[in-house]
Scaffold this motif. Structure first.
Motif: not given
Length: 217
Positions: A164-179
């Protein structure tokens, strides 16, 4: 002085046992009990609660409390209803747990598949900067996994599924990130030109595919 019928503690039936007998039965169960981890590919790994995780518990006080709760029930509930209780003092050793998990193959393999943030990169084919999407890997956050495992064991659950991926590192910057989008657009503005150098013997034309490497942002 015995537990009534249909009584279970952490899934272990202790019906018709007194506190001493129930304590022995639960101890024997827990000392042999394995904790199963299923990785993202559904491959199973077993760990001994006692030897690998350093399981520690106190039974007499907990069982005395459970017996008291049963004695307060009505006669029909005492004799005929299913009664399920959980020990609230099952503890695992954090140091032993992390040492065992971090040396396990599923952790080592998963840690090689790193989660990455989205980022801007120059595309040679398109001759412009594009946003490379974030990637969800299988690198485990061992502190979160420890806390979750500790909680599961305290509830008498001895299996966890990582798919389910609950305990994996998650991306902090997504492709729609404004910056990130702003940065990508700015870089593409910078490379909108062709640079022409006038040199002895003619001209040298330098396009984006060459000079994008010179840019810093």
């Amino acid at each position: 002085n015995i537990f009534y019928g249909h009584t279970y503690v952490n899934g272990i039936e202790i019906s018709k046992m007194n506190i001493e007998e129930a304590s022995k039965a639960i101890s024997e169960f827990l000392d042999k009990q394995a904790f199963v981890v299923k990785d993202s590919n559904q491959k199973s790994y077993e760990f001994s609660l006692k030897d690998d995780f350093g399981l520690n518990y106190e039974l007499e006080e907990s069982l005395t409390s459970i017996k008291s709760q049963e004695d307060d029930l009505g006669i029909i509930e005492k004799l005929y209803s299913e009664k399920r209780y959980a020990l609230n003092n099952l503890e695992i050793n954090e140091e032993k747990f992390k040492e065992k998990i971090s040396s396990s193959q599923f952790y080592i393999d998963g840690n090689e598949d790193k989660t990455t943030d989205a980022y801007s990169v120059f595309s040679e084919d398109e001759e412009k900067f594009v946003i490379k999407e974030e990637y969800q890997g299988t690198d485990l956050i061992i502190e979160d996994f420890y806390a979750a495992t500790k909680d599961l064991i305290s509830k008498g659950i001895f299996e966890v599924d990582l798919s389910g991926g609950e305990y994996y590192h998650k991306p902090k910057v997504l492709s729609d990130n404004e910056a990130l989008v702003k940065k990508n657009n700015s870089l593409n503005e910078f490379i909108g030109a062709v640079i022409t150098y006038k040199v002895p013997g003619g001209e040298l034309v330098c396009g984006p595919s060459t000079y994008y490497k010179w840019l810093t942002y």
